[in-house]
Design an enzyme around this catalytic site. Structure first.
Site, PDB file in Angstrom:
ATOM      1  N   VAL A  14      15.200  28.395 -30.856  1.00  0.00           N
ATOM      2  CA  VAL A  14      14.926  27.367 -29.837  1.00  0.00           C
ATOM      3  C   VAL A  14      15.474  27.789 -28.470  1.00  0.00           C
ATOM      4  CG1 VAL A  14      15.168  24.928 -29.242  1.00  0.00           C
ATOM      5  CG2 VAL A  14      15.028  25.604 -31.644  1.00  0.00           C
ATOM      6  N   ALA A  33       9.639  18.217 -11.604  1.00  0.00           N
ATOM      7  CA  ALA A  33      11.026  17.735 -11.466  1.00  0.00           C
ATOM      8  C   ALA A  33      11.391  17.460 -10.011  1.00  0.00           C
ATOM      9  CB  ALA A  33      11.987  18.751 -12.054  1.00  0.00           C
ATOM     10  N   GLU A 127      15.495  14.699 -27.268  1.00  0.00           N
ATOM     11  CA  GLU A 127      14.101  14.623 -27.733  1.00  0.00           C
ATOM     12  C   GLU A 127      13.785  15.683 -28.793  1.00  0.00           C
ATOM     13  OE1 GLU A 127      11.285  12.374 -26.649  1.00  0.00           O
ATOM     14  OE2 GLU A 127      10.922  13.262 -28.607  1.00  0.00           O
ATOM     15  N   VAL A 130      14.169  15.452 -32.995  1.00  0.00           N
ATOM     16  CA  VAL A 130      13.258  14.828 -33.978  1.00  0.00           C
ATOM     17  C   VAL A 130      11.836  15.335 -33.770  1.00  0.00           C
ATOM     18  CG1 VAL A 130      12.292  12.663 -34.837  1.00  0.00           C
ATOM     19  CG2 VAL A 130      14.660  12.727 -34.060  1.00  0.00           C
ATOM     20  N   GLY A 132      10.409  18.229 -33.521  1.00  0.00           N
ATOM     21  CA  GLY A 132      10.135  19.388 -32.651  1.00  0.00           C
ATOM     22  C   GLY A 132       9.459  19.012 -31.350  1.00  0.00           C
ATOM     23  N   GLY A 185      11.342  30.966 -39.040  1.00  0.00           N
ATOM     24  CA  GLY A 185      12.318  30.247 -38.202  1.00  0.00           C
ATOM     25  C   GLY A 185      12.182  28.741 -38.291  1.00  0.00           C
ATOM     26  N   LYS A 203      16.841  12.902 -38.933  1.00  0.00           N
ATOM     27  CA  LYS A 203      15.839  12.504 -37.931  1.00  0.00           C
ATOM     28  C   LYS A 203      15.461  11.033 -38.079  1.00  0.00           C
ATOM     29  CE  LYS A 203      14.070  17.240 -37.951  1.00  0.00           C
ATOM     30  NZ  LYS A 203      13.173  18.161 -38.658  1.00  0.00           N
TER      31      LYS A 203
HETATM   32  N1  HSE Z   1      14.155  22.697 -40.379  1.00  0.00           N
HETATM   33  C1  HSE Z   1      13.452  21.785 -39.544  1.00  0.00           C
HETATM   34  C2  HSE Z   1      12.057  21.581 -40.107  1.00  0.00           C
HETATM   35  C3  HSE Z   1      13.389  22.335 -38.157  1.00  0.00           C
HETATM   36  O1  HSE Z   1      11.649  22.359 -40.968  1.00  0.00           O
HETATM   37  O2  HSE Z   1      11.385  20.666 -39.722  1.00  0.00           O
HETATM   38  C4  HSE Z   1      13.058  21.330 -37.116  1.00  0.00           C
HETATM   39  O3  HSE Z   1      13.992  20.307 -37.058  1.00  0.00           O
END
Ligand code: HSE
Length: 434
Positions: A14, A33, A127, A130, A132, A185, A203
């Site tokens: 990220v 912005a 933000e 939760v 992504g 990832g 979340k």
């Molecule tokens: N491990 C989490 C998922 C990553 O797979 O959704 C994002 O929060």
């Protein structure tokens, strides 16, 4: 106007994505912005090969960033609870705004962090914690501010959804798909967080707080993973017209709030039942708007960076505003949070899919029906499969109407005590989401 100076702590998936998006879209972001957003320092122990940081100063010590007087906003992307908490509290203490993608941190320590942030008049934006890239926090906190939220339900773990999808569509094994999710990832550092529902419960805890105006209460969330799901149940669910998804559900009832993560049968024709792979989706039902659905990539380098950068833009715009007139962290004014209790799972209400492995004797179905009817459990549909050759048992599959979970617990105990019932009864909750 002077650009806003950002320090990124953590240059993993990220962090690397955030740097790249800030660089690539610098002009567009500044137009939004009203000033540039510049990465003034990065803390990382190792370079990210997917990220060309050029001349940006790099340090191995995250506290260099937090103590850097030039930095306005600290972006916490190191994950975990302990060090991340220390980092965020120190940043707040130093009068810096914070942007984080750390759902575990917010779900577990958010109440303390927000209290401290209020004291210091700084923003903690989350933000990216939760779903992504889906701006679902903004949608609930701001877009639905006119509503009394009734319930929300979401596929909020990409790894789990990816695993369920690959298993169902391609017959791949659980372990094989999990390895791919780790390589891409998506998975947490400890992937049991993904498959046991802990990540989703983090979340869901956050979503429930901003939907209902309650403090964060992760310790009260009910969590059940996907590791025990069998192909047989996936196939029976399909035959009954359902898909199994790992769902987080938060519902407001008169007696309390349901907060639960578990595998769930959803009618196959619902949009959310067709959310596949690493994609996430959250349904939110408000009294004025009805049902709404938010869909998108729930994990990954740039989708999550998209949410981090959106928070940076929000903070940049809010730098000159009165701290008392900002959007509250948990959507509701802190002195207006409700103490409506979180219900234990036994007091939650759902419909149920039950699979009973029975001996092929006359009267077994009658006994099953009696046990259920004695407890006021109404059967919606029932399916008896042919005798299984290897053990001579008959799978009896049924779906009930909605009922309080305690009654199903009692019924399952009585069913398992029958001589003609072998093995544990499989129970999966069913939600119509209509
Ligand atoms: N491990 C989490 C998922 C990553 O797979 O959704 C994002 O929060």
């Amino acid at each position: 106007m002077k650009s806003v100076k950002v320090g990124i702590c953590g240059l993993g998936t990220v962090g690397g994505g955030t740097f790249n998006v800030l660089e690539r879209n610098a002009e567009e972001i500044a137009r939004r912005a009203g000033r540039g957003i510049e990465v003034a320092q990065i803390a990382t122990r190792q370079p990210n090969p997917k990220c060309n940081t050029g001349a940006t100063p790099i340090t191995a010590d995250i506290f260099d960033v937090v103590n850097n007087p030039d930095i306005d906003i600290v972006v916490e992307l190191i994950g975990g609870y302990t060090l991340a908490k220390e980092l965020v509290l120190k940043a707040i203490d130093n009068g810096k705004h914070v942007v984080t993608a750390n759902k575990a941190l917010i779900a577990v320590h958010g109440n303390e962090i927000f209290a401290k942030a209020r004291e210091k008049g700084v923003i903690v934006a989350f933000e990216a914690s939760v779903a992504g890239g889906i701006p679902v926090i903004k949608a609930i906190r701001e877009g639905l501010a006119g509503n009394r939220i009734n319930w929300l339900a979401g596929i909020i773990n990409g790894t789990g959804n990816f695993i369920l999808t690959e298993m169902r569509e391609k017959g791949r094994t659980f372990d094989d798909v999990l390895k791919e999710a780790q390589a891409l990832g998506y998975a947490e550092a400890d992937p049991t967080f993904d498959v046991e529902g802990i990540d989703a419960a983090h979340k869901l805890t956050i979503l429930a707080s901003i939907a209902f105006g309650i403090p964060l209460q992760f310790d009260k969330a009910y969590t059940e993973g996907i590791t025990q799901l069998t192909t047989a149940d996936v196939n029976y669910a399909e035959a009954l017209g359902y898909r199994i998804k790992h769902l987080g559900v938060a519902r407001r009832t008169d007696s309390g709030i349901e907060l639960r993560v578990h595998p769930t049968l959803i009618p196959a024709d619902r949009l959310i039942a067709n959310v596949n792979g690493v994609m996430n989706a959250v349904m939110v039902n408000g009294d004025a708007v009805g049902s709404t659905l938010y869909y998108g990539a729930g994990a990954g380098m740039e989708p999550t960076a998209s949410a981090v950068v959106a928070d940076l833009v929000d903070v940049a715009r809010a730098l000159t505003t009165d701290p008392n007139n900002r959007v509250p962290h948990l959507a509701f004014q802190p002195d207006s949070l409700s103490d409506h209790p979180i219900l234990p799972i036994s007091a939650c209400e759902s419909a149920y899919y039950l699979r009973i492995q029975a001996k092929d004797h006359p009267g077994v179905l009658a006994q099953v029906a009696t046990i259920l009817s004695e407890r006021g459990i109404n059967i919606e549909s029932i399916m008896q499969k042919e005798v299984e050759e290897q053990d001579g048992l008959v799978p009896v599959i049924l779906v009930t109407h909605r009922v309080i979970e305690q009654r199903i617990d009692d019924a399952i105990a009585a069913l398992e005590a029958l001589d003609d019932v072998v093995d544990k009864v499989v129970r999966i909750r069913v939600e119509q989401l209509n």
